[in-house]
Design a protein around this motif. Sequence first.
Motif, PDB file in Angstrom:
ATOM      1  N   PHE A   2       0.807  -1.219   0.000  1.00 47.63           N
ATOM      2  CA  PHE A   2       0.000   0.000   0.000  1.00 47.63           C
ATOM      3  C   PHE A   2       0.845   1.276   0.000  1.00 47.63           C
ATOM      4  CE2 PHE A   2      -3.345  -2.972   1.368  1.00 47.63           C
ATOM      5  CZ  PHE A   2      -4.286  -2.638   0.418  1.00 47.63           C
ATOM      6  N   ALA A   3       2.045   1.233   0.602  1.00 45.40           N
ATOM      7  CA  ALA A   3       2.849   2.450   0.677  1.00 45.40           C
ATOM      8  C   ALA A   3       3.753   2.640  -0.535  1.00 45.40           C
ATOM      9  CB  ALA A   3       3.693   2.437   1.960  1.00 45.40           C
ATOM     10  N   ILE A   4       4.172   1.549  -1.152  1.00 46.00           N
ATOM     11  CA  ILE A   4       5.141   1.659  -2.249  1.00 46.00           C
ATOM     12  C   ILE A   4       4.542   1.174  -3.575  1.00 46.00           C
ATOM     13  CG2 ILE A   4       7.452   1.018  -3.056  1.00 46.00           C
ATOM     14  CD1 ILE A   4       7.425   2.688  -0.439  1.00 46.00           C
ATOM     15  N   THR A   5       4.158  -0.112  -3.632  1.00 46.82           N
ATOM     16  CA  THR A   5       3.750  -0.694  -4.904  1.00 46.82           C
ATOM     17  C   THR A   5       2.548   0.041  -5.500  1.00 46.82           C
ATOM     18  OG1 THR A   5       4.394  -2.788  -3.897  1.00 46.82           O
ATOM     19  CG2 THR A   5       3.386  -2.894  -6.070  1.00 46.82           C
ATOM     20  N   LEU A   6       1.500   0.195  -4.706  1.00 52.95           N
ATOM     21  CA  LEU A   6       0.270   0.783  -5.228  1.00 52.95           C
ATOM     22  C   LEU A   6       0.469   2.220  -5.733  1.00 52.95           C
ATOM     23  CD1 LEU A   6      -2.419  -0.562  -5.641  1.00 52.95           C
ATOM     24  CD2 LEU A   6      -3.239   0.456  -3.522  1.00 52.95           C
ATOM     25  N   PRO A   7       1.109   3.113  -4.967  1.00 56.27           N
ATOM     26  CA  PRO A   7       1.324   4.459  -5.509  1.00 56.27           C
ATOM     27  C   PRO A   7       2.176   4.456  -6.783  1.00 56.27           C
ATOM     28  CG  PRO A   7       1.842   4.408  -3.162  1.00 56.27           C
ATOM     29  CD  PRO A   7       1.567   3.006  -3.575  1.00 56.27           C
ATOM     30  N   MET A   8       3.133   3.525  -6.855  1.00 53.57           N
ATOM     31  CA  MET A   8       4.011   3.499  -8.020  1.00 53.57           C
ATOM     32  C   MET A   8       3.268   3.049  -9.280  1.00 53.57           C
ATOM     33  SD  MET A   8       6.913   4.523  -6.827  1.00 53.57           S
ATOM     34  CE  MET A   8       7.829   4.245  -8.312  1.00 53.57           C
ATOM     35  N   ILE A   9       2.304   2.133  -9.120  1.00 60.77           N
ATOM     36  CA  ILE A   9       1.623   1.635 -10.313  1.00 60.77           C
ATOM     37  C   ILE A   9       0.261   2.296 -10.499  1.00 60.77           C
ATOM     38  CG2 ILE A   9       2.816  -0.596 -10.255  1.00 60.77           C
ATOM     39  CD1 ILE A   9       0.224  -1.828  -9.182  1.00 60.77           C
ATOM     40  N   ALA A  10      -0.077   3.291  -9.655  1.00 58.60           N
ATOM     41  CA  ALA A  10      -1.399   3.925  -9.735  1.00 58.60           C
ATOM     42  C   ALA A  10      -1.733   4.458 -11.137  1.00 58.60           C
ATOM     43  CB  ALA A  10      -1.501   5.035  -8.695  1.00 58.60           C
ATOM     44  N   PRO A  11      -0.793   5.136 -11.823  1.00 57.90           N
ATOM     45  CA  PRO A  11      -1.135   5.619 -13.167  1.00 57.90           C
ATOM     46  C   PRO A  11      -1.531   4.482 -14.108  1.00 57.90           C
ATOM     47  CG  PRO A  11       0.884   6.632 -12.403  1.00 57.90           C
ATOM     48  CD  PRO A  11       0.553   5.557 -11.420  1.00 57.90           C
ATOM     49  N   ALA A  12      -0.850   3.331 -13.984  1.00 55.76           N
ATOM     50  CA  ALA A  12      -1.175   2.192 -14.845  1.00 55.76           C
ATOM     51  C   ALA A  12      -2.545   1.627 -14.489  1.00 55.76           C
ATOM     52  CB  ALA A  12      -0.100   1.108 -14.721  1.00 55.76           C
ATOM     53  N   ILE A  13      -2.871   1.626 -13.209  1.00 59.61           N
ATOM     54  CA  ILE A  13      -4.185   1.129 -12.791  1.00 59.61           C
ATOM     55  C   ILE A  13      -5.280   2.026 -13.368  1.00 59.61           C
ATOM     56  CG2 ILE A  13      -5.703   0.788 -10.799  1.00 59.61           C
ATOM     57  CD1 ILE A  13      -3.257  -0.043  -9.196  1.00 59.61           C
ATOM     58  N   LEU A  14      -5.057   3.339 -13.291  1.00 70.90           N
ATOM     59  CA  LEU A  14      -6.040   4.274 -13.817  1.00 70.90           C
ATOM     60  C   LEU A  14      -6.151   4.127 -15.339  1.00 70.90           C
ATOM     61  CD1 LEU A  14      -8.027   6.378 -13.057  1.00 70.90           C
ATOM     62  CD2 LEU A  14      -6.248   8.121 -13.166  1.00 70.90           C
ATOM     63  N   ALA A  15      -4.995   3.981 -15.994  1.00 68.59           N
ATOM     64  CA  ALA A  15      -5.004   3.806 -17.449  1.00 68.59           C
ATOM     65  C   ALA A  15      -5.749   2.535 -17.827  1.00 68.59           C
ATOM     66  CB  ALA A  15      -3.574   3.767 -17.988  1.00 68.59           C
ATOM     67  N   GLY A  16      -5.528   1.461 -17.056  1.00 63.35           N
ATOM     68  CA  GLY A  16      -6.226   0.201 -17.305  1.00 63.35           C
ATOM     69  C   GLY A  16      -7.730   0.370 -17.142  1.00 63.35           C
ATOM     70  N   TRP A  17      -8.117   1.152 -16.124  1.00 64.36           N
ATOM     71  CA  TRP A  17      -9.540   1.380 -15.878  1.00 64.36           C
ATOM     72  C   TRP A  17     -10.164   2.156 -17.046  1.00 64.36           C
ATOM     73  CZ3 TRP A  17     -13.059   5.315 -15.437  1.00 64.36           C
ATOM     74  CH2 TRP A  17     -14.294   4.994 -14.814  1.00 64.36           C
TER      75      TRP A  17
END
Lengths: 383, 262
Positions: free
Chosen positions: B176-191
Amino acid sequence: MGRKSLGNIRRSFAPWADPAAIPQVRFESVTKRFGDITAVSDLTLSLYPGEFHALLGPSGCGKTTLMRMLAGFEAPDSGRILLDGQDLAGIPPHLRPTNMMFQSYALFPHMSVFDNIAFGLRQGGLAREAIAARVAEMLALVKLDGFAGRRPDQLSGGQKQRVALARALARQPKVLLLDEPLGALDKKLREETQYELMDLQAELGLTFLMVTHDQDEAMAMADRISVMERGRIAQVGAPEEIYEMPANRYVAEFVGDINIFEGIVASVEGEVIRIDSPAGLMVLDDPSPGLAPGQKASLALRPEKIDILTVEPDGPGNKAAGEIWDIGYLGDFTMVQVKLDGEAGQLVKVALPNRSRKTETPIAWDDRVWLSWDVEAGILLRG
Amino acid sequence: MNRLRAPHLLALVFGIAFLYLPILVLVLYSFNASRLVTVWGGFSTRWYASLLQNQALLDAAWLSLKLALVSASVATILGLLSALALARFGRFAGRTLFAGMIAAPLVMPEVITGLALLLLFVGIDAERGFWTVTIAHVTLTACFATIVIQARLAMLDRSLEEAAQDLGATPLRVFFAITLPMIAPAILAGWLLAFTLSLDDLVLASFTSGPGSTTLPMRIYSSVRLGVTPEINAASTLLIGLVATVVVLASLLIKRDALARP
């Protein structure tokens, strides 16, 4: 001839020589395999409190794997790792009292310098004020006061390195692990940082374990060096032991420049050994028990331990004739290659320190010269 | 950068014209004042106004929007989970099969996916409507989300996560502190990608929808069979605008994320 000069180091810190000293970290017969590759093979090593230890070796020798096993990122296939007497098996990285400075620094790019350093402290449930105070202390320690609000991408390489160091030290680890700490810095900065790291280590009295492939770095910084070869330790010792008394040919060749004369033992009289090599009969002083005439042996000779003369030397030392093959002027010294007479025509590297700005007898290519070295200068390598 | 030479420019113009001229014509005719689709009667926005009076079309649009929101969210969560499995669990048994199955909907003809889903829904006697279309859309879009997120995870420097763990963070905290913030743009792009795919899907919806769950593309398609009206042009233009905005947003996110990386 027996030159008397300053230069050897008298060390007062040598707990490894004291049988009563208790090691802080102990690797006991540790083995680690990745598929068919044995990265670390039945390795035993002790680190003492306050020691600056370097794991030195080429890439793929297992030095990084050994460090990662202490940090908890890899588990040994067999053997034990003890820290202050406690077996670390089964303890995950986040519960180990070690901290690591990564080669890439691994600064969190989405956090400020302050948050990077505070990250480890926040995992400990420390009060907000205590965290702020500790971060300020760490920033002062690495001389980065005023940088707390910056982002990692607003820092230079040297500054990133300092933040990584501060972050790793913030949690007061028992052992600090450094993975190629100076690898990403340019040469000038590297030298500066090197001495700063040494001062810091002395000031904090912490145990440092450093992984490096750079022998100069290891020699300058470490109290002891473990030279590693294919998952094993080829030799452990203080830098001057590694350099002046290499245990075998691998260590002799890996650390520094060296000339090796292969031959056969001709005679052993007490500590005086004669070796018959294609370059002539060589004498050396070496208390090496169990050596008998007829055995294969080599004489290893550091380039700076050889003199170049224009006339044949007299006296009990070693000598060999040849002609100058190559000259490389490096500023602080000149590296001369001399091709010895005889069928083998071995090339010998000689380092001539440039202690005067001018010399009355300059050398040139193809000059006939004599090489001369003391009986104590050579290192006996068996086999 | 090389200057564009005449032949290159010509090829570019032809290529773009080939791809986008039909759409341009559609957009232009949506502003046509004439009722006759093929005759230009001057500029007008009357069809956009009459669009707002067409309750059937508005209902369909609202349904499509809900459908896209729900299915994109479910698909992104599934995509994140499978991307994590592919990028982080090492070489587990059946990994190759799993990766192949994830990618299969990308190349599977939609007609087949639609037919298979229809047979399934009929077989288990599921009432067809909003939820069956949602499931169908998740089936299609989860693989796109997986691929976008997995690509980012693969590029993520593992030592960042290791450093966090080394500094005392539990694996859950690291995520939650490292992985998720780092890949957040990709998650949003995927959405966003999943959202647009769901919004303009016709084939899967045709197979899996039931009475009272007509999506916007279905409504447009069925209207066109009765003859193209300028109203449909207007609706299509709005749909194109929405999809284009979302796609541009997604690609900007991916690009900015790539630039921000050291």
